[in-house]
Design an enzyme around this catalytic site. Sequence first.
Site, PDB file in Angstrom:
ATOM      1  CD  GLN A   1       3.522 -73.406  30.825  1.00 52.88           C
ATOM      2  OE1 GLN A   1       4.097 -74.487  30.825  1.00 52.88           O
ATOM      3  NE2 GLN A   1       4.028 -72.337  30.227  1.00 52.88           N
TER       4      GLN A   1
ATOM      5  CG  ASP B   1       9.526 -75.216  34.861  1.00 49.03           C
ATOM      6  OD1 ASP B   1      10.291 -75.225  33.878  1.00 49.03           O
ATOM      7  OD2 ASP B   1       8.338 -74.864  34.803  1.00 49.03           O
TER       8      ASP B   1
ATOM      9  CE  LYS C   1       6.928 -76.004  28.752  1.00 48.68           C
ATOM     10  NZ  LYS C   1       6.593 -75.111  29.876  1.00 48.68           N
TER      11      LYS C   1
HETATM   12  N1  GUN Z   1       5.864 -69.875  31.060  1.00 43.18           N
HETATM   13  C1  GUN Z   1       6.692 -69.486  30.050  1.00 43.18           C
HETATM   14  N2  GUN Z   1       7.827 -70.194  30.077  1.00 43.18           N
HETATM   15  C2  GUN Z   1       7.738 -71.033  31.129  1.00 43.18           C
HETATM   16  C3  GUN Z   1       8.619 -72.013  31.681  1.00 43.18           C
HETATM   17  O1  GUN Z   1       9.730 -72.261  31.227  1.00 43.18           O
HETATM   18  N3  GUN Z   1       8.145 -72.667  32.771  1.00 43.18           N
HETATM   19  C4  GUN Z   1       6.935 -72.392  33.319  1.00 43.18           C
HETATM   20  N4  GUN Z   1       6.571 -73.083  34.393  1.00 43.18           N
HETATM   21  N5  GUN Z   1       6.103 -71.504  32.841  1.00 43.18           N
HETATM   22  C5  GUN Z   1       6.509 -70.826  31.751  1.00 43.18           C
END
Ligand code: GUN
Length: 290
Positions: free
Chosen positions: A91, A114, A48
């Site tokens: 996350q 998100d 990211k």
């Molecule tokens: N863990 C795995 N995929 C994601 C995601 O798209 N967003 C978040 N916040 N955590 C994750």
Amino acid sequence: MRLLDGKKVSQDILDEITAAVALLPRAPRMAVVQVGDDPGSAAYIRNKIRAAGKTGIESEHVHLDGKISQSDLNTRMAELSASNLDGLMLQLPLPAHLNEGEALEYLDPDKDIDGFHPVNLGRLISGLDCYVPCTPAGIRELLKREEIPTSGRHVVIVGRSLIVGKTAALLLLEKSDLGNATVTVCHSASDDLAVHCRQADILIAAVGRAFLIKADMVKEGAIIIDVGMNSIEAPERRSGYRLVGDCDFDGIGDRAAAMTPVPGGVGPLTVAMLMSNALQAAKRYIGQEN
Ligand code: GUN
């Protein structure tokens, strides 16, 4: 079998975002919050941060101690939301002693890139404009760009997580050209999983169990979207492991019409859609600055 190249599609999306970012009066600002040291999360976050750098988005990695208390985490989320960031995300998963839903409520919904704050989820289910969760958004974008219609077709989703299964079902049910699907959601307590899967015109596997979906669970000519990201032992590799999806890729290849690889399928699309949401967040705030 046609390979659905998520890496290529995500690069196209990132190129579009880069061009849009260059037109803004300032760079978008985002943060990724990590709690603890889960190695899977660390890998996602690296991707990211790297994608942000390439698109001209300023990003910050906020790494919190894995032993942080719930109230301290809540406070940090509120503080970051009140800062000059355009967007931020937490996350997942969090360490077991922390409640994800509670921490997410401390996010400003206008900065929730998100799309997991209850306000955005409520807007999603109501069909209102909102930040759409990145993995389901990425799947929808892949199907659109690969010209795979969903309207009237039976989509079977294996997995009911908020991050993928539940929210992908909502998107695919939407009354629109990119939705209009008949959706079945299966999960770990579903009886006769194979029977459900064999009904699928489009099968989305998001359970996190290596090779759970075998060739005999797939209808001839189905489209397979494999969201799984499982680490299995591979003594022949220097690292000692390799990443595989939820689907038995080699076996299914002869039956499916098209399939996403792991890695290089849905993963890069999730990252691209996060950048798209960060761009959307920045536009919202830059609009207010003018
Ligand atoms: N863990 C795995 N995929 C994601 C995601 O798209 N967003 C978040 N916040 N955590 C994750």
